[in-house]
Design a protein around this motif. Structure first.
Motif, PDB file in Angstrom:
ATOM      1  N   LEU A 244     -22.995  25.493  11.473  1.00  0.00           N
ATOM      2  CA  LEU A 244     -23.007  25.794  12.904  1.00  0.00           C
ATOM      3  C   LEU A 244     -23.755  24.716  13.690  1.00  0.00           C
ATOM      4  O   LEU A 244     -23.335  24.317  14.772  1.00  0.00           O
ATOM      5  N   GLY A 245     -24.859  24.228  13.117  1.00  0.00           N
ATOM      6  CA  GLY A 245     -25.637  23.186  13.785  1.00  0.00           C
ATOM      7  C   GLY A 245     -24.814  21.925  14.025  1.00  0.00           C
ATOM      8  O   GLY A 245     -24.947  21.274  15.061  1.00  0.00           O
TER       9      GLY A 245
ATOM     10  N   MET B 295     -22.458  22.539  16.810  1.00  0.00           N
ATOM     11  CA  MET B 295     -23.209  22.554  18.060  1.00  0.00           C
ATOM     12  C   MET B 295     -23.524  21.141  18.544  1.00  0.00           C
ATOM     13  O   MET B 295     -23.525  20.882  19.746  1.00  0.00           O
TER      14      MET B 295
ATOM     15  N   ILE C 184     -20.489  20.005  20.191  1.00  0.00           N
ATOM     16  CA  ILE C 184     -20.362  20.721  21.462  1.00  0.00           C
ATOM     17  C   ILE C 184     -21.322  20.127  22.496  1.00  0.00           C
ATOM     18  O   ILE C 184     -20.961  19.937  23.659  1.00  0.00           O
ATOM     19  N   GLN C 185     -22.507  19.783  22.040  1.00  0.00           N
ATOM     20  CA  GLN C 185     -23.508  19.178  22.934  1.00  0.00           C
ATOM     21  C   GLN C 185     -22.987  17.858  23.506  1.00  0.00           C
ATOM     22  O   GLN C 185     -23.149  17.576  24.697  1.00  0.00           O
TER      23      GLN C 185
ATOM     24  N   PHE D 275     -22.712  33.555  11.506  1.00  0.00           N
ATOM     25  CA  PHE D 275     -23.830  32.713  11.096  1.00  0.00           C
ATOM     26  C   PHE D 275     -25.140  33.505  11.100  1.00  0.00           C
ATOM     27  O   PHE D 275     -25.469  34.149  12.103  1.00  0.00           O
TER      28      PHE D 275
ATOM     29  N   ILE E  30     -18.776  34.375  21.478  1.00  0.00           N
ATOM     30  CA  ILE E  30     -18.240  33.189  22.167  1.00  0.00           C
ATOM     31  C   ILE E  30     -17.420  33.548  23.411  1.00  0.00           C
ATOM     32  O   ILE E  30     -17.735  33.080  24.506  1.00  0.00           O
TER      33      ILE E  30
ATOM     34  N   CYS F 293     -24.611  28.709  27.512  1.00  0.00           N
ATOM     35  CA  CYS F 293     -25.052  28.109  26.238  1.00  0.00           C
ATOM     36  C   CYS F 293     -26.449  28.640  25.905  1.00  0.00           C
ATOM     37  O   CYS F 293     -26.683  29.153  24.810  1.00  0.00           O
TER      38      CYS F 293
ATOM     39  N   CYS G 171     -26.572  32.359  24.980  1.00  0.00           N
ATOM     40  CA  CYS G 171     -26.162  32.683  23.610  1.00  0.00           C
ATOM     41  C   CYS G 171     -27.266  32.294  22.623  1.00  0.00           C
ATOM     42  O   CYS G 171     -27.493  32.990  21.648  1.00  0.00           O
ATOM     43  N   HIS G 172     -27.953  31.210  22.902  1.00  0.00           N
ATOM     44  CA  HIS G 172     -29.067  30.822  22.029  1.00  0.00           C
ATOM     45  C   HIS G 172     -30.143  31.910  22.070  1.00  0.00           C
ATOM     46  O   HIS G 172     -30.716  32.268  21.055  1.00  0.00           O
TER      47      HIS G 172
ATOM     48  N   THR H 173     -29.191  34.830  20.010  1.00  0.00           N
ATOM     49  CA  THR H 173     -29.106  34.617  18.567  1.00  0.00           C
ATOM     50  C   THR H 173     -30.418  34.067  17.995  1.00  0.00           C
ATOM     51  O   THR H 173     -30.422  33.333  17.010  1.00  0.00           O
TER      52      THR H 173
ATOM     53  N   HIS I 195     -32.379  31.810  19.098  1.00  0.00           N
ATOM     54  CA  HIS I 195     -32.581  30.371  19.233  1.00  0.00           C
ATOM     55  C   HIS I 195     -32.867  30.041  20.701  1.00  0.00           C
ATOM     56  O   HIS I 195     -32.414  29.022  21.223  1.00  0.00           O
TER      57      HIS I 195
ATOM     58  N   ILE J  10     -33.600  26.647  22.340  1.00  0.00           N
ATOM     59  CA  ILE J  10     -32.611  25.583  22.584  1.00  0.00           C
ATOM     60  C   ILE J  10     -32.048  25.807  23.988  1.00  0.00           C
ATOM     61  O   ILE J  10     -31.196  26.670  24.203  1.00  0.00           O
TER      62      ILE J  10
HETATM   63  C1  HEC Z   1     -21.899  32.127  20.437  1.00  0.00           C
HETATM   64  C2  HEC Z   1     -23.255  31.674  20.642  1.00  0.00           C
HETATM   65  C3  HEC Z   1     -23.513  30.255  21.080  1.00  0.00           C
HETATM   66  C4  HEC Z   1     -22.942  29.586  22.145  1.00  0.00           C
HETATM   67  C5  HEC Z   1     -21.942  30.122  23.165  1.00  0.00           C
HETATM   68  C6  HEC Z   1     -23.537  28.272  22.156  1.00  0.00           C
HETATM   69  N1  HEC Z   1     -24.400  28.115  21.113  1.00  0.00           N
HETATM   70 FE1  HEC Z   1     -25.402  26.434  20.659  1.00  0.00          FE
HETATM   71  N2  HEC Z   1     -26.216  27.360  19.031  1.00  0.00           N
HETATM   72  C7  HEC Z   1     -25.998  28.672  18.654  1.00  0.00           C
HETATM   73  C8  HEC Z   1     -26.758  28.965  17.466  1.00  0.00           C
HETATM   74  C9  HEC Z   1     -26.805  30.293  16.730  1.00  0.00           C
HETATM   75  C10 HEC Z   1     -27.457  27.772  17.138  1.00  0.00           C
HETATM   76  C11 HEC Z   1     -28.377  27.516  15.925  1.00  0.00           C
HETATM   77  C12 HEC Z   1     -27.575  26.877  14.819  1.00  0.00           C
HETATM   78  C13 HEC Z   1     -28.366  26.586  13.585  1.00  0.00           C
HETATM   79  O1  HEC Z   1     -29.477  27.093  13.438  1.00  0.00           O
HETATM   80  O2  HEC Z   1     -27.856  25.815  12.765  1.00  0.00           O
HETATM   81  C14 HEC Z   1     -27.100  26.804  18.154  1.00  0.00           C
HETATM   82  C15 HEC Z   1     -27.588  25.504  18.200  1.00  0.00           C
HETATM   83  C16 HEC Z   1     -27.348  24.608  19.205  1.00  0.00           C
HETATM   84  C17 HEC Z   1     -27.960  23.290  19.317  1.00  0.00           C
HETATM   85  C18 HEC Z   1     -28.990  22.713  18.380  1.00  0.00           C
HETATM   86  C19 HEC Z   1     -28.343  21.677  17.494  1.00  0.00           C
HETATM   87  C20 HEC Z   1     -29.317  20.629  17.133  1.00  0.00           C
HETATM   88  O3  HEC Z   1     -29.131  20.077  16.060  1.00  0.00           O
HETATM   89  O4  HEC Z   1     -30.212  20.306  17.919  1.00  0.00           O
HETATM   90  C21 HEC Z   1     -27.462  22.690  20.437  1.00  0.00           C
HETATM   91  C22 HEC Z   1     -27.815  21.318  20.985  1.00  0.00           C
HETATM   92  C23 HEC Z   1     -26.530  23.614  21.015  1.00  0.00           C
HETATM   93  N3  HEC Z   1     -26.489  24.765  20.253  1.00  0.00           N
HETATM   94  C24 HEC Z   1     -25.795  23.337  22.145  1.00  0.00           C
HETATM   95  C25 HEC Z   1     -24.932  24.238  22.754  1.00  0.00           C
HETATM   96  C26 HEC Z   1     -24.202  23.975  23.965  1.00  0.00           C
HETATM   97  C27 HEC Z   1     -24.271  22.689  24.764  1.00  0.00           C
HETATM   98  C28 HEC Z   1     -23.485  25.093  24.227  1.00  0.00           C
HETATM   99  C29 HEC Z   1     -22.593  25.386  25.391  1.00  0.00           C
HETATM  100  C30 HEC Z   1     -21.611  24.417  25.804  1.00  0.00           C
HETATM  101  C31 HEC Z   1     -23.775  26.061  23.169  1.00  0.00           C
HETATM  102  N4  HEC Z   1     -24.648  25.502  22.304  1.00  0.00           N
HETATM  103  C32 HEC Z   1     -23.226  27.325  23.116  1.00  0.00           C
HETATM  104  C33 HEC Z   1     -25.190  29.587  19.310  1.00  0.00           C
HETATM  105  C34 HEC Z   1     -24.417  29.317  20.432  1.00  0.00           C
END
Ligand code: HEC
Length: 163
Positions: A40-41, A44, A47-48, A87, A96, A130, A133-134, A137, A139, A142
């Protein structure tokens, strides 16, 4: 000179001798059929990057690029739902849609209308989703915001000049 050559030959021989051993060690431990699934990381991080590029595409009024980045972002979320649906015991796949559908639709609408004000609002709503959701969950540390500088400077965010 002669000493150097001897050394070089010696090194070559040593490499040859150790090569088969190294090759044997690098055999994959799992059969090739076991496909690699990104965590998932990793999703993400992609996605970032899309999120940041999306901002600069919109800011540069390169609406075709903005539409493309938003589409890639949606695809990445679809893949998250497919490959990391639960996850760490969290219902990621179920979260999502409800959390991101509205800001994504807002952005799609603004991009189509080439509406910078709507785009900025949609973008901030997405960043908020974003972070929400963190938060949901475990997190919450973040936090996502508007990027200050382009993530990659070898790509132009403005559209090509019309001839
Ligand atoms: C459905 C829930 C959800 C959504 C929506 C979501 N995230 Fe996340 N995100 C997570 C989770 C859970 C983690 C922790 C993953 C892990 O521990 O490996 C995470 C981790 C991250 C991280 C940390 C990765 C790192 O290595 O630093 C970033 C950056 C991030 N998300 C960016 C985003 C962005 C930008 C969006 C929106 C466009 C977004 N996320 C939308 C659930 C979500």
């Amino acid at each position: 000179m002669h000493l150097l050559r001897t050394l070089a030959v010696g090194l070559l021989l040593a490499t040859r001798v150790t090569l088969p051993v190294g090759a044997a060690e690098s055999q994959p431990a799992t059969p090739p059929s076991a496909a690699y699934t990104p965590g998932l990381g990793e999703f993400m991080s992609t996605i970032q990057l899309r999120h940041a590029k999306l901002w600069f595409a919109g800011k540069g009024k390169n609406w075709a690029l903005a539409a493309y980045e938003l589409d890639e972002l949606k695809e990445a979320f679809e893949e998250v739902g497919k490959y990391q649906p639960a996850f760490d015991g969290k219902p990621i796949a179920k979260l999502i849609g409800p959390m991101t559908a509205a800001p994504i639709a807002q952005l799609e609408h603004a991009i189509q209308a080439k509406d910078m004000v709507g785009f900025s609002k949609g973008f901030d709503a997405l960043s908020h989703a974003c972070s929400a959701c963190h938060q949901a969950t475990e997190h919450g540390f973040i936090l996502i915001q508007r990027p200050v500088s382009p993530p990659m400077t070898n790509q132009r965010y403005e559209p090509a000049r019309q001839p």
